[in-house]
Design a protein around this motif. Structure first.
Motif, PDB file in Angstrom:
ATOM      1  N   MET A   1      -6.242 -20.417 -17.159  1.00 17.40           N
ATOM      2  CA  MET A   1      -6.425 -20.002 -15.775  1.00 17.40           C
ATOM      3  C   MET A   1      -5.776 -20.994 -14.819  1.00 17.40           C
ATOM      4  O   MET A   1      -5.123 -20.602 -13.845  1.00 17.40           O
ATOM      5  CB  MET A   1      -7.914 -19.871 -15.458  1.00 17.40           C
ATOM      6  CG  MET A   1      -8.627 -18.772 -16.224  1.00 17.40           C
ATOM      7  SD  MET A   1      -8.187 -17.110 -15.691  1.00 17.40           S
ATOM      8  CE  MET A   1      -9.039 -17.030 -14.116  1.00 17.40           C
TER       9      MET A   1
ATOM     10  N   GLY B   1      -2.108 -19.742 -14.630  1.00 16.19           N
ATOM     11  CA  GLY B   1      -2.329 -18.847 -13.507  1.00 16.19           C
ATOM     12  C   GLY B   1      -2.489 -19.518 -12.163  1.00 16.19           C
ATOM     13  O   GLY B   1      -2.470 -18.853 -11.132  1.00 16.19           O
TER      14      GLY B   1
ATOM     15  N   LEU C   1     -11.110 -13.077 -16.160  1.00 17.18           N
ATOM     16  CA  LEU C   1     -10.318 -12.694 -14.993  1.00 17.18           C
ATOM     17  C   LEU C   1     -11.076 -11.734 -14.086  1.00 17.18           C
ATOM     18  O   LEU C   1     -11.087 -11.883 -12.863  1.00 17.18           O
ATOM     19  CB  LEU C   1      -9.005 -12.046 -15.441  1.00 17.18           C
ATOM     20  CG  LEU C   1      -7.833 -12.965 -15.774  1.00 17.18           C
ATOM     21  CD1 LEU C   1      -6.706 -12.160 -16.407  1.00 17.18           C
ATOM     22  CD2 LEU C   1      -7.346 -13.680 -14.539  1.00 17.18           C
TER      23      LEU C   1
ATOM     24  N   LEU D   1      -0.946 -13.988 -16.791  1.00 13.03           N
ATOM     25  CA  LEU D   1      -2.374 -13.827 -17.063  1.00 13.03           C
ATOM     26  C   LEU D   1      -2.691 -12.390 -17.470  1.00 13.03           C
ATOM     27  O   LEU D   1      -3.499 -12.154 -18.374  1.00 13.03           O
ATOM     28  CB  LEU D   1      -3.195 -14.215 -15.831  1.00 13.03           C
ATOM     29  CG  LEU D   1      -3.276 -15.702 -15.491  1.00 13.03           C
ATOM     30  CD1 LEU D   1      -4.166 -15.913 -14.276  1.00 13.03           C
ATOM     31  CD2 LEU D   1      -3.792 -16.521 -16.674  1.00 13.03           C
ATOM     32  N   GLU D   2      -2.045 -11.433 -16.811  1.00 15.01           N
ATOM     33  CA  GLU D   2      -2.277 -10.026 -17.155  1.00 15.01           C
ATOM     34  C   GLU D   2      -1.838  -9.745 -18.588  1.00 15.01           C
ATOM     35  O   GLU D   2      -2.480  -8.976 -19.307  1.00 15.01           O
ATOM     36  CB  GLU D   2      -1.512  -9.113 -16.185  1.00 15.01           C
ATOM     37  CG  GLU D   2      -2.154  -9.000 -14.818  1.00 15.01           C
ATOM     38  CD  GLU D   2      -3.527  -8.358 -14.888  1.00 15.01           C
ATOM     39  OE1 GLU D   2      -3.707  -7.388 -15.639  1.00 15.01           O
ATOM     40  OE2 GLU D   2      -4.446  -8.847 -14.198  1.00 15.01           O
TER      41      GLU D   2
ATOM     42  N   ARG E   1      -4.549 -10.734 -21.125  1.00 15.68           N
ATOM     43  CA  ARG E   1      -5.903 -10.211 -20.901  1.00 15.68           C
ATOM     44  C   ARG E   1      -6.687  -9.997 -22.192  1.00 15.68           C
ATOM     45  O   ARG E   1      -7.883 -10.282 -22.260  1.00 15.68           O
ATOM     46  CB  ARG E   1      -5.843  -8.895 -20.127  1.00 15.68           C
ATOM     47  CG  ARG E   1      -5.999  -9.058 -18.634  1.00 15.68           C
ATOM     48  CD  ARG E   1      -6.162  -7.733 -17.934  1.00 15.68           C
ATOM     49  NE  ARG E   1      -6.501  -7.922 -16.536  1.00 15.68           N
ATOM     50  CZ  ARG E   1      -7.733  -8.069 -16.082  1.00 15.68           C
ATOM     51  NH1 ARG E   1      -8.749  -8.034 -16.931  1.00 15.68           N
ATOM     52  NH2 ARG E   1      -7.968  -8.257 -14.807  1.00 15.68           N
TER      53      ARG E   1
END
Length: 260
Positions: free
Chosen positions: A211, A215, A247, A194-195, A198
């Motif tokens: 998500m 994630g 996020l 997920l990072e 971004r």
């Protein structure tokens, strides 16, 4: 004095890239257009690469193919970087730039053969193409959770970073790298993915999928539209949102709930 190919070390006049290595590179570059097309199919989720035995198109039953997304970025960045290093080239979006850069490099093989950094050029381009091929052929019934990235000592004691792609079973808590045997918590790998995404833009539906499926964080489309309506997230270029914005809102809400 006998000259040699800088890549394989065989005898080669003027230390140019040898015929065999040049032919191999040309073959790889020639495959880029087809590989990009396969990546596009995976990114739009039209490919049949979901769970074994389940009918229907992949767009109806699979998460966003993060492996394909990351491989597309690596391929595009690598090809365009070396194309710009070779000469003047005008590039467009990722899809066009990957193809144009590959075609440009194919038209400048003489310059590549005598390039002072030809070893790095060949190694980086072939590795990027290898990763892209693997991204469109992920194992069934498993999810991509990123490259291993574990550092392990080699035979001479030097730390080497393992770049093997990791695929975990859907409900697994840990995943073991099949190359270096390092075990990784799947939750940490999901957070890392997920990072990495971004700054990417997704539709509301894709963001909810990203998500949840990638994630492991459940966020409904209605919740995301609520964030947008209340001005907590803004649309970019009309109908897409930045994943990092979502996020930040979700993490902040989670922290407030935890403190309550």
């Amino acid at each position: 004095m006998t000259a040699s190919c800088p890549v394989c070390g065989c005898e080669q006049a003027e230390s140019l890239l040898c015929h065999a290595d040049t032919t191999a590179l040309e073959r790889e570059l020639g495959d880029v257009a087809a590989i990009v097309a396969d990546l596009d199919i995976s990114l739009s989720k039209q490919a049949r690469i979901g769970n074994a035995g389940q009918p229907g198109l992949a767009r109806e039953r699979t998460p966003i193919n993060v492996g394909a997304m990351m491989a597309a970025d690596v391929l595009g960045n690598t090809l365009t970087t070396w194309a710009r290093d070779i000469g003047e080239i005008r590039l467009l979006g990722y899809e066009d730039s990957s193809r144009f850069a590959a075609a440009f490099l194919l038209n400048h093989v003489p310059e590549i053969r005598r390039h002072p950094a030809v070893v790095e050029l060949v190694d980086e381009i072939t590795d990027a193409i290898r990763q892209a091929r693997r991204a469109v052929d992920r194992p069934a019934d498993r999810i991509f959770v990123g490259p291993c990235m574990a550092e392990n000592p080699d035979d001479e004691g030097r730390l080497v970073t393992c770049l093997e792609d990791l695929y975990a079973r859907t409900n697994a808590a840990e995943v073991r790298c099949k190359v270096c045997a390092t075990e990784h918590p799947v939750a940490e790998r999901r957070a890392w993915l997920l990072e990495q995404a971004r700054d990417r833009l997704f539709t509301v539906r894709e963001a909810a999928q990203m998500m949840g499926d990638v994630g492991g964080i459940k966020v409904t489309e209605a919740s995301i539209r609520g964030y947008i309506h209340r001005g907590r997230i803004a649309y970019h270029t009309g109908t897409v949102i930045r994943l990092g914005d979502l996020l930040t809102v979700v993490v902040n809400d989670g922290e407030r709930k935890g403190a309550a």
